[in-house]
Design a protein around this motif. Structure first.
Motif, PDB file in Angstrom:
ATOM      1  N   GLN B 108      20.213 -22.694  30.262  1.00 20.29           N
ATOM      2  CA  GLN B 108      20.009 -23.693  31.309  1.00 20.29           C
ATOM      3  C   GLN B 108      21.352 -24.374  31.541  1.00 20.29           C
ATOM      4  N   PRO B 109      21.898 -24.251  32.752  1.00 19.91           N
ATOM      5  CA  PRO B 109      23.243 -24.786  32.994  1.00 19.91           C
ATOM      6  C   PRO B 109      23.244 -26.294  33.230  1.00 19.91           C
ATOM      7  N   VAL B 110      22.498 -26.996  32.453  1.00 18.43           N
ATOM      8  CA  VAL B 110      22.371 -28.443  32.574  1.00 18.43           C
ATOM      9  C   VAL B 110      22.562 -29.041  31.190  1.00 18.43           C
ATOM     10  N   PHE B 111      23.259 -30.163  31.132  1.00 20.50           N
ATOM     11  CA  PHE B 111      23.465 -30.805  29.852  1.00 20.50           C
ATOM     12  C   PHE B 111      22.128 -31.263  29.279  1.00 20.50           C
ATOM     13  N   ASN B 112      21.764 -30.736  28.147  1.00 21.58           N
ATOM     14  CA  ASN B 112      20.526 -31.196  27.518  1.00 21.58           C
ATOM     15  C   ASN B 112      20.377 -30.565  26.137  1.00 21.58           C
ATOM     16  N   ALA B 113      19.646 -31.238  25.311  1.00 23.34           N
ATOM     17  CA  ALA B 113      19.203 -30.713  24.020  1.00 23.34           C
ATOM     18  C   ALA B 113      17.896 -31.417  23.724  1.00 23.34           C
ATOM     19  N   GLY B 114      17.114 -30.857  22.849  1.00 23.40           N
ATOM     20  CA  GLY B 114      15.842 -31.489  22.531  1.00 23.40           C
ATOM     21  C   GLY B 114      15.358 -31.022  21.178  1.00 23.40           C
ATOM     22  N   MET B 115      14.421 -31.765  20.633  1.00 18.12           N
ATOM     23  CA  MET B 115      13.888 -31.363  19.336  1.00 18.12           C
ATOM     24  C   MET B 115      12.415 -31.723  19.262  1.00 18.12           C
ATOM     25  N   LEU B 116      11.636 -30.763  18.843  1.00 13.94           N
ATOM     26  CA  LEU B 116      10.205 -30.980  18.685  1.00 13.94           C
ATOM     27  C   LEU B 116       9.929 -31.537  17.296  1.00 13.94           C
ATOM     28  N   PRO B 117       8.789 -32.167  17.123  1.00 15.95           N
ATOM     29  CA  PRO B 117       8.499 -32.787  15.819  1.00 15.95           C
ATOM     30  C   PRO B 117       8.395 -31.782  14.686  1.00 15.95           C
ATOM     31  N   ASN B 118       8.152 -30.518  15.017  1.00  9.76           N
ATOM     32  CA  ASN B 118       8.039 -29.515  13.952  1.00  9.76           C
ATOM     33  C   ASN B 118       9.392 -28.940  13.550  1.00  9.76           C
ATOM     34  N   GLY B 119      10.471 -29.459  14.132  1.00  6.51           N
ATOM     35  CA  GLY B 119      11.804 -29.017  13.734  1.00  6.51           C
ATOM     36  C   GLY B 119      12.427 -27.981  14.640  1.00  6.51           C
ATOM     37  N   ALA B 120      11.766 -27.618  15.735  1.00  5.76           N
ATOM     38  CA  ALA B 120      12.360 -26.669  16.691  1.00  5.76           C
ATOM     39  C   ALA B 120      13.309 -27.425  17.616  1.00  5.76           C
ATOM     40  N   MET B 121      14.534 -26.950  17.673  1.00  5.21           N
ATOM     41  CA  MET B 121      15.552 -27.623  18.483  1.00  5.21           C
ATOM     42  C   MET B 121      16.004 -26.702  19.606  1.00  5.21           C
ATOM     43  N   THR B 122      16.157 -27.257  20.813  1.00  6.62           N
ATOM     44  CA  THR B 122      16.743 -26.488  21.907  1.00  6.62           C
ATOM     45  C   THR B 122      18.111 -27.072  22.234  1.00  6.62           C
ATOM     46  N   VAL B 123      19.051 -26.196  22.478  1.00  8.15           N
ATOM     47  CA  VAL B 123      20.398 -26.603  22.881  1.00  8.15           C
ATOM     48  C   VAL B 123      20.731 -25.834  24.151  1.00  8.15           C
ATOM     49  N   ASN B 124      20.892 -26.539  25.261  1.00 14.31           N
ATOM     50  CA  ASN B 124      21.170 -25.876  26.528  1.00 14.31           C
ATOM     51  C   ASN B 124      22.590 -25.335  26.569  1.00 14.31           C
ATOM     52  N   THR B 125      22.750 -24.210  27.271  1.00 12.19           N
ATOM     53  CA  THR B 125      24.104 -23.692  27.455  1.00 12.19           C
ATOM     54  C   THR B 125      24.953 -24.664  28.283  1.00 12.19           C
ATOM     55  N   GLY B 126      24.294 -25.472  29.114  1.00 15.75           N
ATOM     56  CA  GLY B 126      25.035 -26.469  29.884  1.00 15.75           C
ATOM     57  C   GLY B 126      25.745 -27.474  28.997  1.00 15.75           C
ATOM     58  N   LEU B 127      25.203 -27.726  27.843  1.00  9.86           N
ATOM     59  CA  LEU B 127      25.859 -28.604  26.866  1.00  9.86           C
ATOM     60  C   LEU B 127      27.077 -27.883  26.274  1.00  9.86           C
ATOM     61  N   LEU B 128      26.881 -26.620  25.924  1.00  7.59           N
ATOM     62  CA  LEU B 128      27.973 -25.870  25.282  1.00  7.59           C
ATOM     63  C   LEU B 128      29.132 -25.653  26.250  1.00  7.59           C
ATOM     64  N   LEU B 129      28.824 -25.515  27.531  1.00  7.79           N
ATOM     65  CA  LEU B 129      29.912 -25.355  28.497  1.00  7.79           C
ATOM     66  C   LEU B 129      30.695 -26.654  28.647  1.00  7.79           C
ATOM     67  N   ARG B 130      30.022 -27.779  28.556  1.00  8.31           N
ATOM     68  CA  ARG B 130      30.668 -29.064  28.795  1.00  8.31           C
ATOM     69  C   ARG B 130      31.472 -29.583  27.607  1.00  8.31           C
ATOM     70  N   ALA B 131      31.112 -29.157  26.411  1.00  2.00           N
ATOM     71  CA  ALA B 131      31.818 -29.658  25.225  1.00  2.00           C
ATOM     72  C   ALA B 131      33.229 -29.081  25.173  1.00  2.00           C
ATOM     73  N   GLU B 132      34.134 -29.877  24.646  1.00  5.42           N
ATOM     74  CA  GLU B 132      35.510 -29.404  24.461  1.00  5.42           C
ATOM     75  C   GLU B 132      35.774 -29.014  23.017  1.00  5.42           C
ATOM     76  N   ASN B 133      34.905 -29.435  22.143  1.00  2.00           N
ATOM     77  CA  ASN B 133      35.112 -29.118  20.725  1.00  2.00           C
ATOM     78  C   ASN B 133      33.781 -29.250  19.978  1.00  2.00           C
ATOM     79  N   GLU B 134      33.829 -28.869  18.729  1.00  2.00           N
ATOM     80  CA  GLU B 134      32.615 -28.866  17.907  1.00  2.00           C
ATOM     81  C   GLU B 134      32.086 -30.288  17.668  1.00  2.00           C
ATOM     82  N   ALA B 135      33.003 -31.232  17.564  1.00  2.00           N
ATOM     83  CA  ALA B 135      32.575 -32.607  17.292  1.00  2.00           C
ATOM     84  C   ALA B 135      31.694 -33.146  18.413  1.00  2.00           C
ATOM     85  N   GLU B 136      31.995 -32.760  19.653  1.00  2.00           N
ATOM     86  CA  GLU B 136      31.174 -33.238  20.762  1.00  2.00           C
ATOM     87  C   GLU B 136      29.768 -32.645  20.703  1.00  2.00           C
TER      88      GLU B 136
END
Lengths: 191, 405
Positions: B108-136
């Protein structure tokens, strides 16, 4: 009670998604300046909410098969209405067919928000007896039902005439493809 | 999901999905602050599952169903390099809770991440494209883990159960995660934003994120930097419609940056890293299609802000130069053709230029009626891309001296 407006909003959303159809007459059908031959009735989306410029027909439902008929898109117009806070690509009268294919790809992206859209096999082709183009396309919208599609059209006197059809890859595209090809081949333009 | 301001900034609090987060924790437990010196308080035990029959158990059941959809979703990225990298990062941040988390990188080319209560986490590719480094990226994932460990969604879940009933809660959760369910729930994503975490929960998740970053030796300024990046993109978006809604439900971004900065000295970090090289190595293989997904959104204003920012750090990156050129070529406003030509020229000069840069350069030159150059670029593209789908078309152009057939 706090969420009553929300419940109302959801109900309105549900209503908005209802499609009301009218049957097209069998035979020659005129869509603005585009005329086609559709021997059997199709279901025309009477309350087309996504386009002011393109008629939308279906056989079994818009989610399954979707036939678009653009009977003369003028300079500055869009194939589909703009989504909020977006600028949909607009047709320009001097577009070549590569640009028309790009216009279509990005129009569909804007409409569906699908990150997975592919336009392929673009080639020159005769449309309505005039130099035109055709291409295939495929996309995966949020319902994750993969659609295959074909499109054919031409730019005549600065206006875009386009017929496009997509249906589910698993069944509906193949079911209606030949019929749609015949409709495309029957097109005439009377600007 | 479309890139409206609401969705875009809604993603900043990430987490959008989680009306589902819930537990039996009391308000007192949840109000405990994170200590500035060490342990995080009131975390669920490692391997935790809610007691059978509890409302939380039903919440987890729903989460498990969503995760089952996620596992089959065509929008989940299968690239093992990217998956291993993000999973490893989340694992290091989560510490002992690593075994309770599963990470899904979503296309998903949109900045976003999410986490369900059971521990499933989503990390959008839009976040990975926008980050400049691992710390972000760590700042966002750490923030999400903060929501998870503090089980913030309990309040939202209970509030929605009281008002709407469980089926709608479930539906909203689907929509917010961007996960297609048994029906068209996409529109409900909009509604879901009305159930964003409270400002206090966002602040607490921010504190957790900083704490987890500090534990792992990341530069804490990255959290503030990510916000600045996004504010700049939002400012370039057309329309003003959603800004008020976002700021009504989330801490003001500028205040949030100020709070993050003010808290930063309380976290002792002896050695810090941005993890830039690691991040770039892990995302290099996915960069081209992530850039193409971004371009396809046709939001030239914010997309150019993004590409220009990334290019300041990597001025010769051919993929980013291609992306910039493509945005200008497709927008085709006054001056765009010349800017696109400059970007494409720089892109194809790189030894590792993506072949598609020649293709786009060819279309640009064809449009500018520089037919000989167009033909040369199409030839260069076809020489480098043996599987080109449009080979027949482009060979026709080449035979025609670069002119359209």
């Amino acid at each position: 009670m706090t969420f009553r407006p929300l419940v109302l909003a959801i109900a309105l959303l549900a209503l908005a998604s209802c499609a009301i159809y009218t049957a097209t007459p069998p035979g020659r059908v005129k869509v603005q300046a585009l005329t086609i031959d559709a021997p059997r009735p199709w279901n025309k989306w009477a309350q087309n909410q996504i386009s002011d410029t393109t008629e939308i027909w279906t056989s079994e439902g818009l989610d399954l098969d979707f036939l678009g008929l653009t009977g003369g898109l003028a300079d500055g117009q869009t194939i589909f209405k703009a989504r909020p806070n977006t600028e949909p690509p607009r047709f320009r009268k001097d577009f070549d067919f590569v640009q028309v294919a790009e216009l279509f790809e990005y129009s569909l992206t804007n409409l569906t928000s699908s990150p997975v859209i592919n336009v392929s096999d673009l080639q020159p082709a005769t449309f309505a007896g005039r130099p035109g183009f055709r291409f295939r396309y495929a996309f995966t919208p949020r319902d994750e039902l993969v659609r295959n599609g074909i499109a054919s059209g031409a730019v005549v006197d600065g206006k875009l005439y386009l017929i496009f059809f997509h249906g589910s890859r698993v069944y509906h595209f193949d079911k209606y493809r030949e019929e749609v090809e015949r409709i495309m081949a029957s097109a005439t333009i009377t600007p | 999901m479309n890139l409206s301001r609401r969705h875009f900034l809604g993603g900043l609090c990430a987490c959008g999905s989680t009306t589902l987060m819930g537990c039996i924790a009391t308000g007192d437990q949840l109000s405990k602050p994170v200590t500035s010196t060490g342990a995080l308080e009131a975390e669920p035990p490692v391997g935790y599952r809610p007691p059978a029959g509890s409302s939380e158990a039903s919440l987890w059941f729903s989460s498990d169903r969503i995760e089952a959809q996620l596992k089959r979703s065509q929008f989940v990225v299968r690239d093992p390099v990217l998956n291993d990298y993000v999973t490893d990062l989340a694992c290091r941040l989560g510490g002992d809770h690593c075994r309770d988390m599963r990470v899904y990188v979503t296309r998903q080319p949109v900045f976003n991440a999410g986490m369900l209560p059971n521990g499933a986490m989503t990390v959008n590719t839009g976040l990975l494209l926008r980050a400049e480094n691992e710390a972000e990226v760590a700042a966002v994932i750490g923030h999400e883990i903060g929501h998870y460990l503090r089980r913030h969604s309990l309040y939202r879940h209970q509030a929605m159960l009281n008002s709407l009933g469980p089926s709608l809660v479930f539906a909203v959760a689907f929509g917010a995660l961007g996960v297609p369910a048994g029906g068209d729930l996409a529109n409900l994503a909009i509604i879901a934003s009305q159930f964003a975490y409270s400002r206090e929960h966002e602040r607490e998740a921010d504190r957790y994120g900083q704490q987890l970053m500090a534990r792992n030796g990341y530069e804490l300024q990255a959290a503030e930097q990510m916000w600045r990046h996004l504010i700049a993109e939002v400012a370039a978006m057309p329309g003003e419609g959603s800004r008020g809604i976002v700021f009504a439900t989330h801490p003001d971004p500028e205040n949030r940056i100020a709070e993050l900065a003010a808290r930063r000295p309380s976290f002792a970090v002896s050695v810090s890293t941005a993890g830039r090289d690691r991040f770039l190595a892990a995302t290099r293989g996915a960069r081209l299609w992530m850039v193409r997904d971004e371009v396809r959104k046709r939001t030239p204003g914010p997309t150019l802000v993004l590409f220009d920012r990334l290019l300041r750090g990597e001025p010769a990156n051919p993929v980013l130069l291609f992306g910039k050129g493509e945005v200008h070529r497709l927008r085709d406003a006054e001056g765009d053709a010349a800017t696109a030509a400059t970007a494409f020229t720089q892109a194809v000069a790189a030894p590792d230029a993506p072949p598609i840069a020649w293709r786009s350069f060819g279309f640009l030159e064809q449009r500018r009626q520089n037919y000989a150059a167009a033909a040369a670029h199409f030839r260069a593209y076809l020489d480098r891309e043996q599987e080109a789908e449009d080979r027949t078309l482009l060979e026709g152009f080449i035979r025609n001296g670069g002119k359209p057939a």
